[in-house]
Write a protein that holds these residues in place. Structure first.
Motif, PDB file in Angstrom:
ATOM      1  N   ASN A  94       0.822  -1.213   0.000  1.00  0.00           N
ATOM      2  CA  ASN A  94       0.000   0.000   0.000  1.00  0.00           C
ATOM      3  C   ASN A  94       0.853   1.259   0.000  1.00  0.00           C
ATOM      4  N   LYS A  95       1.917   1.213   0.790  1.00  0.00           N
ATOM      5  CA  LYS A  95       2.787   2.390   0.888  1.00  0.00           C
ATOM      6  C   LYS A  95       3.486   2.672  -0.441  1.00  0.00           C
ATOM      7  N   THR A  98       1.287   3.802  -3.191  1.00  0.00           N
ATOM      8  CA  THR A  98       0.807   5.172  -2.988  1.00  0.00           C
ATOM      9  C   THR A  98       1.882   6.181  -3.401  1.00  0.00           C
ATOM     10  N   GLN A  99       3.129   5.834  -3.132  1.00  0.00           N
ATOM     11  CA  GLN A  99       4.222   6.785  -3.380  1.00  0.00           C
ATOM     12  C   GLN A  99       4.777   6.728  -4.804  1.00  0.00           C
TER      13      GLN A  99
ATOM     14  N   ASN B  41      -4.169   8.647   2.950  1.00  0.00           N
ATOM     15  CA  ASN B  41      -4.070   7.841   1.732  1.00  0.00           C
ATOM     16  C   ASN B  41      -4.250   6.362   2.084  1.00  0.00           C
ATOM     17  N   GLN B  42      -4.243   5.535   1.041  1.00  0.00           N
ATOM     18  CA  GLN B  42      -4.539   4.106   1.229  1.00  0.00           C
ATOM     19  C   GLN B  42      -3.606   3.443   2.236  1.00  0.00           C
ATOM     20  N   TYR B  43      -2.339   3.825   2.233  1.00  0.00           N
ATOM     21  CA  TYR B  43      -1.353   3.216   3.147  1.00  0.00           C
ATOM     22  C   TYR B  43      -1.714   3.510   4.601  1.00  0.00           C
ATOM     23  N   TRP B  44      -1.990   4.780   4.900  1.00  0.00           N
ATOM     24  CA  TRP B  44      -2.295   5.130   6.286  1.00  0.00           C
ATOM     25  C   TRP B  44      -3.668   4.614   6.704  1.00  0.00           C
TER      26      TRP B  44
END
Lengths: 393, 347
Positions: A94-95, A98-99, B41-44
């Protein structure tokens, strides 16, 4: 002299934690680059493979960029450690997605591959491969955006069985596997396949994954007295113990294993009891100086010391990803899961630069090719015991 | 400086939020929780959901271990029971997801009661071993009861659906997981204002004395196990909808240690400790990755080279907390609150 009291120390610790929450360095995707994301286990039980995989992938990226990249675009590997935990792997996925603008991804386990599959299907923008050779993943309908850079575990067994059927028709076999998803994966299908090939599976032994004392299992093995014993679901332990005890009991059985048990450095450290251990290996070893392996020569120049089998797996996975991206861009298509997978499946008789000794094709989600190697304790090296075996579907 | 908080009734004395400041801060927290999915965002969001699931399970373990004094290393197995229950009901029965999550809690509670039976005879390390044994038995069941659990390959879970809306992304699931966890945390906080909760505390402080005071030990210990397992089961159920695959390896023994560490780091016997402990244990390893990111420009191959160091730092942080703050993060919060209460005077 200034001394810190308890509150100040805790405050500093909390401050450090908070400060680290703000990403000071974020690798923003640059224009015209292709990013390979990765949930890679650099710590934890699978770190031995993860470190090698990362090195292999990084070297492929480096060599490709030195040669001008892919269709003028530079490759970049963006990865983070997962400690081989599924929830952390998903967090990393996910991280990173996203980046970065990611269309190619490397996952670290069967568990992660299964967990993230629905998300891959939902997005439809990423092609993923990974460290898992789980046979369940070799299903293009259920896992349309995944592949593995080698044979799945059932195919690895099939390669071993093909070798055995040729070397000793009607041989008696024993399968020894760990009581894990990894260990149980190929057993049922391989028992059936062995029967079809006229081989006799006389016993199946299941051990805990971390078994140390295997004396009862060795007694079972003695009773079964097989010609070949195939291990699966382990990296090293308890194989040396099994082999030492079996030799002490005078058993003549030949021991075999699958990919993750085939690293040369593991067996070199075991020494004499490892002599004669065989197994299936989808890639050539680092030290192979065959004339048709120019990539291995380049790798040896980059890294003068031995690189583990995970390195080759990582390198070839990145190479197949790169090739899929190259073919997709050459066709003037945008990079997404569907176009990349189609390009990957168009790979036919592809020269891997010698990492695999024969041209390969990727008809589905796997590369069903391998070779039998045998450990020579005197030379401390795995040596080829067969030619390359390509499975026919 | 706050001079005093006048409480004119017993109800006010038992209130969870007794001052205007507390109510204001709680309002801010709730507002942040409502706004978070639209800002993160999706990660958090993924991490927020994961923290919420872990908070639910850690709160359950804190009821059992922190408040009742019964050490358990079976929390992961109870979560697995909940996850399998959801997977089974979702796949085989097709009941609504909220009902499945409730069933997950109830089935886990039932299993928890069975596992808790030895607690009348054994406690401390012996009970911990008994719960480990139960985990091993449950793992065996998950692996071998193929018709229900799918064996080693496990079960794929269809996404939760709410009035035809598919809850598959962290954004959608946030609106399910976080409210459920908030309700569970609120329930746990209220529990210790009731006779049952106070009986748990009495058992923890001195079980023989508690029995002399008229608290039936077996009933209350089993009740504590049931409640704790219920929390774990619901957490496991949410986990199943979140990750959508349940296998015997989804909940390894290390997960039980993770939750025990969370309640110890957070603060045994405090509700806020469960929340902070679970958040600490889930988020700190992630936050430490940013340190690795910072070092990437100056440290070649930082990702590969520094990851083991990151693990060591995380371990060291836990040890530091245990050494310098044995009462956990909850005590730090208490101290911070006291500081503001007494400001400008020092404690």
């Amino acid at each position: 002299m200034t001394s810190l009291n308890r509150r100040q120390i805790m405050g500093l610790a909390a401050g450090a934690g908070l400060a680290s929450a703000f990403p000071g360095f974020t690798a923003y995707a640059q224009e015209k680059e292709i990013v390979i994301g990765g949930s890679i286990p650099l710590t934890g039980v699978f770190a031995f493979a993860g470190v090698a995989i990362e090195a292999g992938m990084s070297d492929y990226v480096k060599l490709t960029n030195e040669a001008g990249g892919i269709a003028g675009r530079k490759l970049r590997l963006a990865y983070e450690d997962t400690a081989y935990k599924v929830d952390t792997s998903v967090a990393v996925f996910n991280k990173l997605t996203t980046q970065n603008d990611i269309h190619l991804y490397y996952g670290d386990s069967t568990g992660f591959a299964k967990t993230i599959n629905e998300e891959l299907n939902r997005r439809g923008t990423i092609l993923m491969a990974g460290a898992s050779f789980g046979s369940e993943l070799n299903n293009p309908e259920k896992y349309p955006f995944q592949f593995m850079a080698g044979p799945d575990y059932v195919e690895m067994f099939a390669i071993l069985l093909e070798y055995i059927a040729k070397a000793q028709p009607g041989a008696k076999l024993v399968f020894v596997n760990s009581d894990t998803e990894f260990g149980r994966d190929p057993i049922e299908a391989s028992v059936k396949r062995a029967k079809e090939m006229g081989l006799d599976v006389v016993a199946q032994i299941v051990t805990p994954p971390t078994a140390v004392d295997v004396s009862t299992e060795v007694l079972k093995l003695r009773r079964a007295n097989p010609d070949f014993t195939i291990f699966h679901g382990y990296v090293l332990a308890p194989l040396p113990e099994f082999m030492s005890q079996a030799k002490q009991l005078g058993l003549k059985t030949k021991f075999m294993g699958t990919f993750w048990s085939m690293d040369n450095s593991l067996w070199a450290n075991v020494g004499a009891p490892a002599d004669g251990f065989m197994g299936v290996m989808p890639y050539r070893y680092y030290y192979d100086t065959s004339p048709d392996a120019p990539i291995l020569e380049k790798i040896r120049k980059l890294r003068p010391t031995y690189q583990a089998t995970g390195y080759m797996q990582g390198f070839l996975t990145a190479m197949l990803m790169g090739e899929a991206a190259k073919r997709t861009l050459a066709a003037g298509k945008e990079l997404n899961g569907k176009t990349l997978k189609a390009a990957l499946n168009s790979i036919k008789d592809f020269d891997t630069g010698g990492i695999i000794g024969v041209p390969i094709s990727v008809p589905g989600n796997s590369v069903p090719v391998g070779r039998i190697y045998q450990f020579n304790a005197a030379d401390k090296q795995m040596k080829p015991a067969s030619d390359w075996i390509s499975l026919k579907k | 400086m706050r001079i005093a908080t006048a409480k004119e009734t017993y109800i006010a004395d038992e209130g969870l939020l007794v001052t205007a400041t507390q109510r204001a801060w709680m309002g801010v927290l709730l507002a942040m929780l409502v706004l978070a999915p639209f800002m993160l965002n999706q990660y958090w969001l993924y991490l927020a959901c994961l923290v919420a699931i872990n908070v639910a399970s850690a709160t359950g373990l804190n009821i059992l271990t922190g408040y009742t004094g019964l050490v358990s290393l079976g929390q992961a197995a109870f979560m697995a029971v909940g996850a399998y229950t959801v997977a089974f009901f979702e796949g085989q029965v097709g009941t609504p997801f909220l009902l499945n999550i409730l069933a997950a809690g109830l089935v886990s509670a039932l299993v928890g009661v069975l596992v808790g039976i030895p607690s009348l005879r054994v406690k401390g390390l012996y009970l911990a071993i008994a719960t480990i044994a139960a985990s091993v038995i449950l793992h065996f069941v998950f692996t071998h009861w193929v018709s229900v659990t799918g064996g080693v390959r496990g079960i794929n879970v269809a996404p939760a659906r709410f009035f035809g809306l598919e809850l598959a992304s962290p954004f959608a699931l946030y609106f399910v997981i976080v409210p459920i966890t908030c309700l569970m945390v609120l329930g746990a906080a209220n529990l210790f204002r009731t006779r049952i909760g106070r009986a748990f505390i009495a058992i923890r402080d001195r079980d023989i004395s508690a029995e002399v005071l008229g608290i039936p030990l077996l009933r209350y210990k089993l009740m504590s196990f049931a409640l704790s397992s219920f929390y774990a089961g619901v957490a496991g159920g949410m986990w199943a909808y979140f990750f959508r695959v349940v296998t015997p390896e989804s909940f390894p023994f290390a997960t039980s240690i993770f939750f025990l560490a969370a309640v110890i780091v957070g603060g045994l016997g405090t509700i806020i400790g469960s929340v902070l402990g679970a958040a600490f244990m889930t988020l700190v390893p992630e936050l430490l990755k940013y340190v690795v990111d910072w070092l990437a420009p100056i440290f070649p191959n930082a990702g590969a080279a520094l990851s083991p160091v990151r693990t060591i730092v995380f371990g060291a942080l836990i040890i530091l907390f245990l050494v310098f703050e044995p009462h956990g993060l909850a005590e730090m919060v208490r101290r911070a609150r006291r500081f503001f209460h007494l400001w400008p005077f020092r404690t």
